[in-house]
Scaffold this active site. Structure first.
Site, PDB file in Angstrom:
ATOM      1  N   HIS A 128       0.833  -1.210   0.000  1.00 22.52           N
ATOM      2  CA  HIS A 128       0.000   0.000   0.000  1.00 22.52           C
ATOM      3  C   HIS A 128       0.875   1.272   0.000  1.00 22.52           C
ATOM      4  O   HIS A 128       0.797   2.101  -0.897  1.00 22.52           O
ATOM      5  CB  HIS A 128      -0.884   0.028   1.248  1.00 22.52           C
ATOM      6  CG  HIS A 128      -1.776  -1.164   1.418  1.00 22.52           C
ATOM      7  ND1 HIS A 128      -2.839  -1.450   0.591  1.00 22.52           N
ATOM      8  CD2 HIS A 128      -1.755  -2.156   2.346  1.00 22.52           C
ATOM      9  CE1 HIS A 128      -3.444  -2.555   1.002  1.00 22.52           C
ATOM     10  NE2 HIS A 128      -2.812  -3.009   2.053  1.00 22.52           N
TER      11      HIS A 128
HETATM   12  O1  RIB Z   1      -4.885   0.411   4.572  1.00 21.83           O
HETATM   13  C1  RIB Z   1      -3.489   0.388   4.418  1.00 21.83           C
HETATM   14  C2  RIB Z   1      -2.847   1.478   5.230  1.00 21.83           C
HETATM   15  O2  RIB Z   1      -3.119   1.266   6.604  1.00 21.83           O
HETATM   16  C3  RIB Z   1      -1.313   1.472   5.121  1.00 21.83           C
HETATM   17  O3  RIB Z   1      -0.848   2.786   5.273  1.00 21.83           O
HETATM   18  C4  RIB Z   1      -0.892   0.630   6.285  1.00 21.83           C
HETATM   19  O4  RIB Z   1       0.415   0.984   6.771  1.00 21.83           O
HETATM   20  C5  RIB Z   1      -1.912   1.008   7.315  1.00 21.83           C
HETATM   21  O5  RIB Z   1      -1.466   2.200   7.933  1.00 21.83           O
END
Ligand code: RIB
Ligand code: CA
Length: 303
Positions: free
Chosen positions: A240
């Site tokens: 992500h």
């Molecule tokens: O949904 C994914 C996000 O949430 C990413 O930034 C992960 O590190 C969590 O913070």
């Protein structure tokens, strides 16, 4: 600069950012998110001790709770310490950072004012620090060249509830303030980040063979063992936060649509949900991604 809640994918995003000549990471700020703020801030220092950046970025602690509501945390995904229990020696006397004595939101607007129309802010955790910065110094925030945010689920299901993604769900009021602020925002939602995953095949063929401290870190922090027993608690690891950095390195890796976005801040089934609306400022929302192109970029920068 990068505002983060180091967690596993935040750590990988920091490695990618510091290993990319297209970027110069001037500052890293921490926010309460995957794990409590103090843990996040310790993890930022651990990851910088691994990266050993020559330009010693400025680091600052930010919000230790959301603007409204309770902290959510994501220990089940990132481990108790936020780095999957990975041991990194914090060798005394070799600080790979400069400590900012003020709060993160103060550092964010200070850097924006210091580098007017040059500074890109990459936000890969809950948006509390950005909202605090807007409330205190909107004019300063308007000097940012760009704001790239990992967060939200626009046309796909959420990952905390069926409707909400973690970073937005953790502080929906902050997200509403930021996404409605008219800043030049690019949103990197689950719609694209869930198409980017480290699989056992990528680990075996492209990460393990690198045989350096970064490939070893990725193996340990993701809990990867082998093609048969895979990762600590998942079949694959979604990148992500690294994708939000990838957008800044090579924008051609993603396709965007200009959308007006609103955030549900009322408690209930849709808490933290983001929706497309007719009115409100338009932001660039990433809805398409060159998956292989980004994975090749990511792995190439681990060397
Ligand atoms: O949904 C994914 C996000 O949430 C990413 O930034 C992960 O590190 C969590 O913070
Ligand atoms: Ca994060």
């Amino acid at each position: 600069m990068i505002d983060c809640d180091v967690g596993v994918d935040d750590a990988l995003a920091l490695i990618l950012a510091f290993h990319s000549p297209e970027l110069k990471v001037e500052a890293v700020t921490g926010v309460n998110g995957n794990v409590p703020l103090e843990q996040v801030f310790g993890n930022i220092q651990k990851v910088l001790s691994l990266i050993q950046p020559k330009n010693r970025p400025i680091i600052a602690k930010g919000a230790d709770k959301p603007l409204k509501g309770n902290s959510v945390y994501a220990h089940s995904v990132h481990g108790k310490d936020g780095l999957g229990g990975t041991q990194i020696d914090l060798r005394e006397g070799e600080p790979w950072w400069q400590l900012f004595t003020g709060r993160a939101d103060e550092l964010i607007t200070k850097m924006a004012r210091q580098y007017p129309d040059e500074m890109t802010l990459i936000a890969i955790g809950p948006l509390t620090n950005l909202a605090l910065a807007l409330q205190r110094d909107r004019e300063g925030m308007e000097k940012l060249k760009a704001v790239v945010i990992m967060g939200g689920a626009v046309r796909v299901k959420g990952n905390v509830t069926p409707h909400a993604e973690f970073n937005i769900y953790s502080d929906p009021l902050a997200a509403k303030i930021v996404l409605g602020s008219e800043l030049p925002i690019t949103l990197v939602p689950l719609d694209v980040t869930q198409q980017i995953a480290l699989t056992p095949q990528w680990m075996e063929k492209r990460v393990k063979p690198i045989h350096n401290s970064f490939s070893r870190f990725i193996i340990e922090v993701t809990g990867y063992h082998s093609p048969t027993c895979q990762f600590r608690n998942k079949e694959l690891i979604h990148l992500h936060d690294p994708l939000a950095v990838g957008v800044v390195i090579d924008p051609s890796l993603l396709s965007t649509e200009k959308l007006s976005i609103d955030v549900e801040t009322q408690e209930g089934e849709h808490y933290g949900k983001i929706s497309e609306t007719e009115e409100g400022p338009k932001i660039d929302v990433c809805l398409g991604v060159n998956t292989k192109g980004f994975l090749e970029l990511f792995v190439s920068r681990l060397g």
